[in-house]
Enzyme design. Structure first.
Site, PDB file in Angstrom:
ATOM      1  N   LYS A  58      -0.807   9.190   5.452  1.00 42.96           N
ATOM      2  CA  LYS A  58      -1.621   9.779   6.525  1.00 42.96           C
ATOM      3  C   LYS A  58      -2.321   8.691   7.347  1.00 42.96           C
ATOM      4  O   LYS A  58      -2.318   8.733   8.567  1.00 42.96           O
ATOM      5  CB  LYS A  58      -2.675  10.744   5.948  1.00 42.96           C
ATOM      6  CG  LYS A  58      -2.069  11.937   5.211  1.00 42.96           C
ATOM      7  CD  LYS A  58      -3.137  12.896   4.710  1.00 42.96           C
ATOM      8  CE  LYS A  58      -4.071  12.327   3.648  1.00 42.96           C
ATOM      9  NZ  LYS A  58      -3.419  11.983   2.375  1.00 42.96           N
ATOM     10  N   ARG A  89      -9.216  20.217   3.141  1.00 41.86           N
ATOM     11  CA  ARG A  89      -8.478  20.031   1.898  1.00 41.86           C
ATOM     12  C   ARG A  89      -8.520  21.250   0.996  1.00 41.86           C
ATOM     13  O   ARG A  89      -7.924  21.254  -0.070  1.00 41.86           O
ATOM     14  CB  ARG A  89      -9.139  18.891   1.150  1.00 41.86           C
ATOM     15  CG  ARG A  89      -8.273  17.664   1.022  1.00 41.86           C
ATOM     16  CD  ARG A  89      -9.128  16.715   0.235  1.00 41.86           C
ATOM     17  NE  ARG A  89      -8.421  15.601  -0.256  1.00 41.86           N
ATOM     18  CZ  ARG A  89      -8.307  14.446   0.390  1.00 41.86           C
ATOM     19  NH1 ARG A  89      -8.759  14.317   1.608  1.00 41.86           N
ATOM     20  NH2 ARG A  89      -7.708  13.445  -0.189  1.00 41.86           N
ATOM     21  N   ARG A 142      -1.379  -0.879  -3.136  1.00 45.30           N
ATOM     22  CA  ARG A 142      -2.217  -0.678  -1.946  1.00 45.30           C
ATOM     23  C   ARG A 142      -3.474  -1.552  -1.988  1.00 45.30           C
ATOM     24  O   ARG A 142      -4.180  -1.628  -2.986  1.00 45.30           O
ATOM     25  CB  ARG A 142      -2.646   0.783  -1.831  1.00 45.30           C
ATOM     26  CG  ARG A 142      -3.731   0.935  -0.774  1.00 45.30           C
ATOM     27  CD  ARG A 142      -3.951   2.283  -0.256  1.00 45.30           C
ATOM     28  NE  ARG A 142      -4.125   3.305  -1.249  1.00 45.30           N
ATOM     29  CZ  ARG A 142      -4.188   4.585  -0.935  1.00 45.30           C
ATOM     30  NH1 ARG A 142      -4.066   4.973   0.310  1.00 45.30           N
ATOM     31  NH2 ARG A 142      -4.371   5.475  -1.867  1.00 45.30           N
ATOM     32  N   ARG A 157      -8.599   0.456  -4.302  1.00 45.77           N
ATOM     33  CA  ARG A 157      -9.472   1.614  -4.445  1.00 45.77           C
ATOM     34  C   ARG A 157      -9.572   2.026  -5.914  1.00 45.77           C
ATOM     35  O   ARG A 157      -8.569   2.078  -6.604  1.00 45.77           O
ATOM     36  CB  ARG A 157      -8.928   2.783  -3.608  1.00 45.77           C
ATOM     37  CG  ARG A 157      -9.229   2.610  -2.149  1.00 45.77           C
ATOM     38  CD  ARG A 157      -8.563   3.621  -1.252  1.00 45.77           C
ATOM     39  NE  ARG A 157      -8.450   4.966  -1.746  1.00 45.77           N
ATOM     40  CZ  ARG A 157      -7.927   5.963  -1.017  1.00 45.77           C
ATOM     41  NH1 ARG A 157      -7.512   5.731   0.220  1.00 45.77           N
ATOM     42  NH2 ARG A 157      -7.832   7.164  -1.513  1.00 45.77           N
ATOM     43  N   ARG A 164      -5.649  13.316  -8.606  1.00 51.83           N
ATOM     44  CA  ARG A 164      -5.577  13.619  -7.164  1.00 51.83           C
ATOM     45  C   ARG A 164      -4.320  14.439  -6.846  1.00 51.83           C
ATOM     46  O   ARG A 164      -4.369  15.352  -6.030  1.00 51.83           O
ATOM     47  CB  ARG A 164      -5.592  12.318  -6.356  1.00 51.83           C
ATOM     48  CG  ARG A 164      -6.979  11.686  -6.304  1.00 51.83           C
ATOM     49  CD  ARG A 164      -6.904  10.213  -5.977  1.00 51.83           C
ATOM     50  NE  ARG A 164      -6.396   9.968  -4.644  1.00 51.83           N
ATOM     51  CZ  ARG A 164      -5.895   8.800  -4.241  1.00 51.83           C
ATOM     52  NH1 ARG A 164      -5.838   7.789  -5.079  1.00 51.83           N
ATOM     53  NH2 ARG A 164      -5.461   8.651  -3.010  1.00 51.83           N
TER      54      ARG A 164
END
Ligand code: G5P
Ligand code: MG
Length: 218
Positions: free
Chosen positions: A20, A94, A128, A161, A172
């Site tokens: 996203k 969400r 990431r 993160r 998640r």
């Protein structure tokens, strides 16, 4: 391309790490949207240790959703700041309660839904790295930073993160299945959602521009 004639209210949906943020950056460059990322904004509050940041820190770190009432109040205020511009909302809504609340104040025009296989996602999050102040995101092997651990533009440190740890990622993805998938149906029934499938952002990107160009040029 700049959006002038009409104000477009656009959403980008997709599972955690489906791209996203990556696709949003490209949309901002190509069409001039104001990018409003709920996750980036919350991480900024945590970094600055604001009251909201203290309230939401454990939710983000553990990969759990921030309660709807907190989130709706926060995002309604954020959207006021971009009221007269075409915006692209990333990470909100969400839950169906959030989608309902948003629809009541601002019916959206376009919903882009990224569909990326879960095994691809799980691989990605391990690599990431993010620059917190700007939200710029890197992935080793996909868009590797020029200097390892440093942001290309500012040279500041990149971080991983806390919610990219395997147990938080699992949580998640589970929450996404249970709480966020119904949001897709919410917009499908309104006839404004379009799916974009692919294993990479480069595969998805031309499909999105092909879809948006005729709509935004009208
Ligand atoms: P966020 O911040 O909204 P998520 O989990 O929805 O978090 P995330 O992790 O930010 O989404 P993304 O934006 O979909 O992922 O993906 P991305 O960052 O662009 O890409 C992921 C990685 O893959 C990057 O390293 C990128 O470089 C790489 N990549 C992209 N494309 C490719 C590719 O083609 N190939 C390869 N190899 N790599 C690629 O929300 C975080 C938390 O905030 C709270 C919750 O606690 C949530 O868990 N929160 C909310 N809580 C309640 N309600 C809300 N509305 C909330 N919003 C946020
Ligand atoms: Mg993101």
């Amino acid at each position: 391309m700049q959006l002038k004639a009409k104000i477009f209210k656009t959403l980008i949906l997709g599972a955690p790490a489906s791209g996203k943020g990556t696709i949003s950056n490209r949309l901002v460059k190509k069409y001039g949207f104001q990018h409003v990322s709920s996750g980036d904004k919350l991480r900024d509050h945590i970094e600055r240790q604001t009251d909201l940041g203290k309230e939401v820190k454990s939710f983000l770190n553990e990969g759990r959703l921030v309660p709807d009432d907190v989130m709706i109040k926060f995002m309604v205020a954020e959207l006021k700041q971009v009221e007269n511009k075409s915006w692209l909302l990333d990470g909100f809504p969400r839950t169906v309660a959030q989608a309902d609340a948003l629809w009541k104040i601002k019916p959206v025009d376009i919903v882009l839904n990224l569909v990326v296989p879960f095994d691809v996602i799980i691989d990605r999050v391990k690599n990431r790295w993010v620059h917190l102040p700007s939200g710029r995101v890197y992935n080793i092997g996909f868009n590797t930073p020029k200097v390892m651990g440093k942001d290309d533009i500012t040279g500041e440190n990149l971080i991983q993160r806390p919610d990219d740890k395997p147990e938080a990622v699992r949580k998640r993805l589970e929450i996404y299945e249970n709480m966020t998938k119904p949001v897709i149906d919410f917009y499908k029934t309104k006839g404004i959602l379009q799916d974009f499938e692919g294993k990479t952002s480069d595969e998805i990107w031309p499909k999105i521009t092909k879809y948006l160009d005729p709509i935004l040029e009208k």
